[in-house]
Scaffold this active site. Structure first.
Site, PDB file in Angstrom:
ATOM      1  N   HIS A   1      52.705  46.397 116.904  1.00  7.25           N
ATOM      2  CA  HIS A   1      53.777  46.502 115.911  1.00  7.25           C
ATOM      3  C   HIS A   1      54.616  47.738 116.194  1.00  7.25           C
ATOM      4  O   HIS A   1      54.125  48.721 116.739  1.00  7.25           O
ATOM      5  CB  HIS A   1      53.210  46.612 114.489  1.00  7.25           C
TER       6      HIS A   1
ATOM      7  N   ASN B   1      29.062  45.674 127.954  1.00  8.50           N
ATOM      8  CA  ASN B   1      27.959  45.109 127.190  1.00  8.50           C
ATOM      9  C   ASN B   1      28.468  44.246 126.037  1.00  8.50           C
ATOM     10  O   ASN B   1      29.658  43.979 125.926  1.00  8.50           O
ATOM     11  CB  ASN B   1      27.026  46.226 126.715  1.00  8.50           C
TER      12      ASN B   1
ATOM     13  N   ARG C   1      37.874  64.605 121.896  1.00 10.77           N
ATOM     14  CA  ARG C   1      38.284  65.870 122.513  1.00 10.77           C
ATOM     15  C   ARG C   1      37.256  66.188 123.597  1.00 10.77           C
ATOM     16  O   ARG C   1      36.149  65.658 123.587  1.00 10.77           O
ATOM     17  CB  ARG C   1      38.363  66.986 121.486  1.00 10.77           C
TER      18      ARG C   1
ATOM     19  N   ALA D   1      29.449  58.001 122.239  1.00  8.18           N
ATOM     20  CA  ALA D   1      29.422  56.917 121.259  1.00  8.18           C
ATOM     21  C   ALA D   1      30.278  57.251 120.046  1.00  8.18           C
ATOM     22  O   ALA D   1      30.286  58.381 119.563  1.00  8.18           O
ATOM     23  CB  ALA D   1      27.984  56.646 120.819  1.00  8.18           C
TER      24      ALA D   1
END
Length: 168
Positions: free
Chosen positions: A98, A67, A159, A139
């Site tokens: 890095h 999306n 988790r 989310a």
């Protein structure tokens, strides 16, 4: 797209799609020299996306959609499976870009997102992660380690919240 980059589309690929014309925001697809983008199925990336496939890297988009306002940075390999739903504002990066000089550190490691995976809004998926088939990522999660097949993962860092989940 650089002259020696490869774009392999077997079915249908839409870049910069939108639900309604008023939502339109330009997207960017940058394929560096010797970069590869493979799209074996039907895949749509909606407006506002920023997709970077760096020199010699490979991005595979199976089938499904990403999306609005996605950010994908591929320095080695990112593979997204079949029937994948990725919500708004998701970031996927297979590299830190890095080195950390004071410790053993792997800067870049591939990402694999399995088949029939649902990634929620504002999720960040970092290097070296595998998300198993049928998994759901809630989310706002930051995924720093593998998510097994059929599991719901969420949180910062993500988790396992529930096993044996299914979605439609």
């Amino acid at each position: 797209m650089a002259a020696s980059s490869t774009l392999a589309v077997a079915a249908h690929f839409t870049m910069n799609g939108y639900w309604v014309p008023q939502e339109y925001a330009s997207a960017l697809l940058a394929l560096a020299e010797q970069a590869t983008l493979e799209v074996p199925g039907n895949f749509t990336i909606y407006s506002g996306a920023r997709i970077y496939v760096n020199k010699g890297a490979t991005l595979v988009l199976g089938s499904g959609y990403i999306n609005h306002n996605a950010s994908i940075t591929c320095l080695h390999r990112i593979e997204i499976g079949q029937d994948v739903a990725i919500a708004d504002n998701v970031t996927i990066r297979d590299s830190d870009d890095h080195d950390i000089l004071s410790s053993p550190h792997v800067k870049t490691s591939p990402i694999k997102i399995g088949n029939h995976v649902w990634i929620g809004m504002n999720v960040t998926i970092l290097k070296g992660v595998t998300i198993g088939d049928g998994a759901i990522v809630a989310a706002g999660a930051v995924v720093t380690r593998d998510v097994p097949a059929g599991c719901l993962a969420g949180g910062v860092p993500a988790r396992i919240i529930r096993q044996n989940v299914a979605w439609h």
